[in-house]
Design a protein around this motif. Sequence first.
Motif: not given
Length: 347
Positions: A185-189, A250-251, A256-257
């Motif tokens: 998730f951190e890579i995607m962020l 959950v995903t 969206e975030f």
Amino acid sequence: MYSQALDERDPRRDPAPADAADASRVLRFDERVAAEEKIEPNDWMPSAYRKTLVRQISQHAHSEIIGMQPEGNWITRAPSLRRKAVLLAKVQDEAGHGLYLYAAAETLGVTREELVDQLLDGRAKYSSIFNYPTLTWADIGAIGWLVDGAAIMNQIPLCRCSYGPYARAMVRICKEESFHQRQGFEIMLTLSRGTEAQKAMAQDALDRWWWPALMMFGPHDSDSTHSEQSMAWKIKRFSNDELRQKFVDVTVPQAEFLGLRVPDDELRYDETTGHYVFGEPDWSEFAAVLRGEGPCNAQRLAHRRRAHDDGAWVREAAEAYAAKRAATTVDHGQTHGTRQRVAQGSP
Ligand code: BYC
């Protein structure tokens, strides 16, 4: 006398004493499962329960081992030293998961060699998801976020599986999967907060991994061969469709975030149920991947076979070393025993 009586019994007319004993053992087994007691390796269990566990645990182990390949593909190309160290640690964790799971399967009376042979000769299944290619760095983010995210959803309930060794292996695996999910998730962020090109790369990875991630949960409950029995035995705690729904719920807010679009035109939130309604995965694609016709099936197996052959010398050296140690232990044991006898004045 007793054995003679057994020999004379016609098994077609006379119910075997073993059947009555079996029926009472099944009853006791069912009671223990209902009471949430863990079944342990030396406990009696129905042979179909044993077979189901060997199938599921070994498929799971194979998935971890084959699952190292799509990510291993990016270790040398990770964009920074930090990313490289994290990815290396993650891939090593997956090797570890495979080993715990093979060990759990071995407690059921099957050898690791048999299981590995089944993988290498194509008889054993492993998760469909690992037959897709990792084309860009964003795919490493998508795998962590979506694939490990789906894995956690599926595997947290396995910590309460009725078979003790599998349940206990899953506790540590889930802790590590949770770290894996966050690194993805951190890579995607980072990518989605980056340049337009980086954001497009993140969106492209989501577009390619979304549907295969939904397929990881297996066929619809109506088409699932094993779910009903596995749930009755408390191996599975939720059905394939229930877990898929939880994953979507959950995903989608996480996407969206990130400011990314889930590639599903039918996706909408249903206020009345409190769940997302979503489209149908392409089940013909799923079936093709299971038949070995996915984009990377042949490549994954060929690579695994090559690695197995290349590692033959390590197995041979380990066996030779173990044999040498065993021989030395016997020698030492004899010497020690002889010395003791001499000290005690015996011949
Ligand atoms: N891919 O009756 P069903 C990981 C097969 S590792 C391939 O619903 P069941 C990770 C199924 O085996 C992820 N085959 O089966 C690693 C069965 O065929 P057989 C792996 C699939 O067992 C590295 C048939 O379809 N996770 O997370 O009740 C990096 C009918 O299905 C798939 C696990 O293995 C599939 N997606 O339910 C990152 C978890 N789906 O055996 C991450 C443990 C179904 O009759 N396993 N099939 O020939 C499970 O929870 C269950 O086995 C499943 C399937 C939910 C997967």
